[in-house]
Design a protein around this motif. Structure first.
Motif, short mmCIF file in Angstrom:
data_model
loop_
_atom_site.label_atom_id
_atom_site.label_comp_id
_atom_site.label_asym_id
_atom_site.label_seq_id
_atom_site.Cartn_x
_atom_site.Cartn_y
_atom_site.Cartn_z
N MET A 1 0.81 -1.19 0.00
CA MET A 1 0.00 0.00 0.00
C MET A 1 0.87 1.27 0.00
N LYS A 2 2.01 1.22 0.68
CA LYS A 2 2.90 2.38 0.71
C LYS A 2 3.45 2.69 -0.68
N ILE A 3 3.66 1.65 -1.49
CA ILE A 3 4.19 1.87 -2.84
C ILE A 3 3.19 2.67 -3.67
N ILE A 4 1.93 2.32 -3.58
CA ILE A 4 0.89 3.05 -4.31
C ILE A 4 0.83 4.49 -3.82
N TYR A 5 0.94 4.67 -2.53
CA TYR A 5 0.91 6.01 -1.94
C TYR A 5 2.06 6.87 -2.48
N TRP A 6 3.27 6.32 -2.47
CA TRP A 6 4.42 7.08 -2.95
C TRP A 6 4.36 7.33 -4.45
N LEU A 7 3.81 6.40 -5.21
CA LEU A 7 3.63 6.64 -6.64
C LEU A 7 2.64 7.78 -6.88
N GLY A 8 1.61 7.86 -6.07
CA GLY A 8 0.65 8.96 -6.18
C GLY A 8 1.31 10.30 -5.89
N VAL A 45 -0.34 24.08 -9.94
CA VAL A 45 -0.57 24.53 -8.56
C VAL A 45 -1.32 23.45 -7.78
N PHE A 46 -2.34 22.85 -8.41
CA PHE A 46 -3.08 21.77 -7.75
C PHE A 46 -2.14 20.61 -7.41
N GLY A 47 -1.30 20.20 -8.35
CA GLY A 47 -0.40 19.08 -8.12
C GLY A 47 0.60 19.36 -7.01
N ALA A 48 1.14 20.58 -6.99
CA ALA A 48 2.11 20.93 -5.96
C ALA A 48 1.46 20.94 -4.58
N VAL A 49 0.29 21.55 -4.47
CA VAL A 49 -0.39 21.63 -3.18
C VAL A 49 -0.83 20.25 -2.71
N ALA A 50 -1.40 19.46 -3.61
CA ALA A 50 -1.85 18.12 -3.23
C ALA A 50 -0.65 17.24 -2.85
N GLY A 51 0.46 17.37 -3.58
CA GLY A 51 1.65 16.59 -3.25
C GLY A 51 2.21 16.94 -1.88
N VAL A 52 2.24 18.23 -1.56
CA VAL A 52 2.74 18.66 -0.25
C VAL A 52 1.81 18.17 0.86
N ILE A 53 0.51 18.29 0.65
CA ILE A 53 -0.45 17.83 1.68
C ILE A 53 -0.31 16.33 1.91
N LEU A 54 -0.24 15.56 0.84
CA LEU A 54 -0.10 14.10 0.99
C LEU A 54 1.23 13.74 1.63
N TYR A 55 2.30 14.47 1.26
CA TYR A 55 3.60 14.16 1.84
C TYR A 55 3.63 14.44 3.33
N ARG A 56 2.98 15.50 3.74
CA ARG A 56 2.97 15.84 5.17
C ARG A 56 2.11 14.86 5.97
N ARG A 57 1.13 14.22 5.32
CA ARG A 57 0.26 13.28 6.02
C ARG A 57 0.62 11.83 5.71
N ARG A 58 1.86 11.58 5.31
CA ARG A 58 2.27 10.25 4.89
C ARG A 58 2.17 9.24 6.04
N PRO A 59 1.93 7.99 5.67
CA PRO A 59 1.89 6.95 6.72
C PRO A 59 3.30 6.66 7.24
N ARG A 60 3.36 6.35 8.48
CA ARG A 60 4.68 6.08 9.10
C ARG A 60 4.80 4.64 9.50
#
Length: 60
Positions: A1-8, A45-60
């Motif tokens: 599941m983490k692989i799919i997340y990081w690919l996104g 702009v959408f891609g950058a903002v969505a990427g930052v939001i997802l990166y900050r909320r990444r699973p640990r």
């Protein structure tokens, strides 16, 4: 599941890079910047903002 997340996240971060490359190509060819570049800017702009939001909320 983490692989799919990081690919996104990688896909979302590629959107701004893609827009920069397309805009640079348009400018180097001597064409005028038109509506397509402004739509691309919105996507970037959408891609950058969505990427930052997802990166900050990444699973640990």
């Amino acid at each position: 599941m983490k692989i799919i997340y990081w690919l996104g996240i990688a896909f979302l971060w590629m959107l701004p890079l893609n827009v920069l490359l397309l805009t640079a190509g348009t400018l180097m060819s001597g064409d005028a910047i038109g509506e397509q570049e402004f739509v691309g800017l919105g996507v970037a702009v959408f891609g950058a903002v969505a990427g930052v939001i997802l990166y900050r909320r990444r699973p640990r």
